[in-house]
Design an enzyme around this catalytic site. Structure first.
Site, PDB file in Angstrom:
ATOM      1  N   HIS A 161       0.818  -1.226   0.000  1.00  0.00           N
ATOM      2  CA  HIS A 161       0.000   0.000   0.000  1.00  0.00           C
ATOM      3  C   HIS A 161       0.848   1.271   0.000  1.00  0.00           C
ATOM      4  O   HIS A 161       0.826   2.059   0.939  1.00  0.00           O
ATOM      5  CB  HIS A 161      -0.967  -0.009   1.186  1.00  0.00           C
ATOM      6  CG  HIS A 161      -2.033  -1.067   1.047  1.00  0.00           C
ATOM      7  ND1 HIS A 161      -3.204  -1.044   1.770  1.00  0.00           N
ATOM      8  CD2 HIS A 161      -2.108  -2.167   0.249  1.00  0.00           C
ATOM      9  CE1 HIS A 161      -3.951  -2.096   1.419  1.00  0.00           C
ATOM     10  NE2 HIS A 161      -3.294  -2.788   0.510  1.00  0.00           N
ATOM     11  N   GLU A 265     -13.157   1.924  -4.945  1.00  0.00           N
ATOM     12  CA  GLU A 265     -13.947   3.154  -5.099  1.00  0.00           C
ATOM     13  C   GLU A 265     -13.357   4.100  -6.123  1.00  0.00           C
ATOM     14  O   GLU A 265     -12.151   4.124  -6.335  1.00  0.00           O
ATOM     15  CB  GLU A 265     -13.969   3.933  -3.765  1.00  0.00           C
ATOM     16  CG  GLU A 265     -14.534   3.189  -2.592  1.00  0.00           C
ATOM     17  CD  GLU A 265     -14.453   4.007  -1.303  1.00  0.00           C
ATOM     18  OE1 GLU A 265     -13.787   5.072  -1.290  1.00  0.00           O
ATOM     19  OE2 GLU A 265     -15.080   3.582  -0.313  1.00  0.00           O
ATOM     20  N   TYR A 286     -10.803  -9.113   4.681  1.00  0.00           N
ATOM     21  CA  TYR A 286     -10.411 -10.331   3.990  1.00  0.00           C
ATOM     22  C   TYR A 286     -10.871 -11.529   4.819  1.00  0.00           C
ATOM     23  O   TYR A 286     -10.647 -11.587   6.018  1.00  0.00           O
ATOM     24  CB  TYR A 286      -8.893 -10.366   3.792  1.00  0.00           C
ATOM     25  CG  TYR A 286      -8.404  -9.318   2.829  1.00  0.00           C
ATOM     26  CD1 TYR A 286      -8.717  -9.392   1.472  1.00  0.00           C
ATOM     27  CD2 TYR A 286      -7.646  -8.240   3.266  1.00  0.00           C
ATOM     28  CE1 TYR A 286      -8.289  -8.425   0.589  1.00  0.00           C
ATOM     29  CE2 TYR A 286      -7.198  -7.261   2.383  1.00  0.00           C
ATOM     30  CZ  TYR A 286      -7.531  -7.365   1.044  1.00  0.00           C
ATOM     31  OH  TYR A 286      -7.117  -6.393   0.165  1.00  0.00           O
TER      32      TYR A 286
HETATM   33 CA   LIG Z   1     -14.352   5.581   0.973  1.00  0.00          CA
END
Ligand SMILES: [Ca+2]
Length: 400
Positions: A161, A265, A286
């Site tokens: 990330h 998103e 998860y």
């Molecule tokens: Ca969001």
């Protein structure tokens, strides 16, 4: 056989021969695709981003830490010298690259990467996303005048990330025409996976979009510059892992982010706004289990413009402003899917704005993870596929 059919047959044989030589078989063209993929270059090691240089060359990053020029004819050049130290591993490495809008005059590029911790007492396994500027030497063999203009704080032990998409900010333009650059850059930053709670606090850069000037200084009109305890580079927060961002001709920033299990998103990050992670999500943990309140909605957080369940694992993002593919495609939004291996074409309720109305899977069936998508100066779409034999592909309008 009529002459025209003979010519068509000959053309087909030529095309088949070309593809065979490239050791790459494109999937049979779907009637709905309306594009014809053309291989520009192959043999790229997990390419992450492509930028466009004058005279038709490409600048390509490879995640293991190489930056290369690909010639207009598709020849892959040697690694460019002069990169900083890069923490390669997992999702980390050399990630996004962008040529300055005035590159033809200043030869400036920007790139972001996972930067190892350094200095006395530093944990050598810790890292964070950093953004650098440099000048590409006239012979394109090395970087000069390298400057690290931003380092995400804090450094943290994680290989996940990093976010890492760079967008050059511009003033609003009209129609399909983009406005003038305003001297600012946006950079997207991930939550580092195990530090997701940090995305909701402003004393760190985890899970943020930041905005800085090209020299690394902070614009006086950033939303948190006068808030005690907040890092002044922050533009928006509550993000998870933003691997795609682009600017609409209106000057509005668009971005997407990976959700957890479901809930990827699209957002339009506004200054000072909270995009909710990890308080709200349309995904789940998860293996199951709700995230935050489990509702997807919470007071004080922005709703996504669009979300995907199941996750498509989006990467790369571009608006098509050219008319090369006809009017129906102009103003559409394009996003790569890593997980399902296609290029997602999205028709919006109006060009460059509004809601997602339709989605079409382009290049589906080849099994290629699509890492990046951009519109080139020629108005054509270019995609990068993510593998140890990654490819740069140009999409030709079907009529050509
Ligand atoms: Ca969001």
């Amino acid at each position: 056989m009529p002459v025209i059919q003979v010519l068509r047959l000959r053309l087909a044989i030529i095309l088949i021969s070309t593809f065979a030589a490239s050791d790459y078989v494109f999937p049979q063209k779907g009637l709905q695709d309306a594009v014809r993929p053309e291989l520009v270059a192959s043999g790229l090691q997990n390419p992450w981003a492509v930028a466009f240089l004058p005279a038709g060359e490409f600048l390509v990053t490879e995640r293991p830490g190489q930056l290369r020029v690909v010639s207009a004819s598709g020849q892959v050049g040697p690694p460019i010298a002069g990169l900083p130290q890069i923490a390669v591993g997992g999702q980390g490495g050399l990630l996004d690259v962008l040529a300055d809008s005035d590159f033809a005059n200043n030869r400036v590029i920007y790139f972001c990467f996972s930067e190892p911790a350094f200095g006395a007492g530093a944990d050598r396994n810790a890292n964070s996303t950093a953004l650098a500027s440099a000048m590409l030497s006239n012979d394109a063999s090395r970087l000069e005048n390298l400057k690290i203009i931003f380092s995400q704080k804090p450094k943290f032990v994680s290989t996940a990330h990093f976010g890492c998409r760079i967008v050059e900010s511009r003033l609003p333009g009209a129609g399909a025409a983009v406005g003038k650059p305003d001297g600012r850059l946006f950079l997207t930053l991930g939550d580092r996976f195990s530090r997701k709670g940090d995305a909701q606090t402003l004393n760190n850069h985890h899970g943020k979009v930041i905005r800085i000037k090209k020299d690394g200084t902070v614009p006086a009109d950033n939303p948190f510059v006068r808030q005690a305890g907040a890092l002044p580079e922050i533009w928006s927060y509550g993000h998870r892992n933003v691997q795609g961002a682009t600017l609409a001709p209106s000057g509005v920033l668009w971005a997407h982010e990976h959700g957890p299990q479901g809930g990827d998103e699209i957002n339009l990050p506004k200054p000072g706004a909270n995009y909710g992670w990890p308080v709200v999500s349309y995904g789940e943990n998860y293996g199951g289990g709700k995230i935050g309140n489990g509702l997807g909605v919470s007071v004080g957080t922005e709703q996504p413009l669009h979300y995907w369940v199941p996750s498509i694992a989006p990467s790369g993002m571009a608006f098509l402003t050219s008319e090369r593919y006809g009017k129906a495609w102009q103003g559409n939004l394009f996003v790569g899917s890593l997980k399902f291996g296609y290029l997602n074409r999205m028709t919006l309720s109006s060009a460059y704005s509004g809601k997602v109305q339709q989605e079409q899977k382009i290049l589906a069936g080849a099994g290629d993870r699509i890492r990046d998508v951009r519109q080139g100066p020629d108005g054509l779409l270019y995609v990068l596929t993510d593998s140890s034999n990654g490819r740069l592909i140009r999409l030709l309008p079907d009529a050509q």
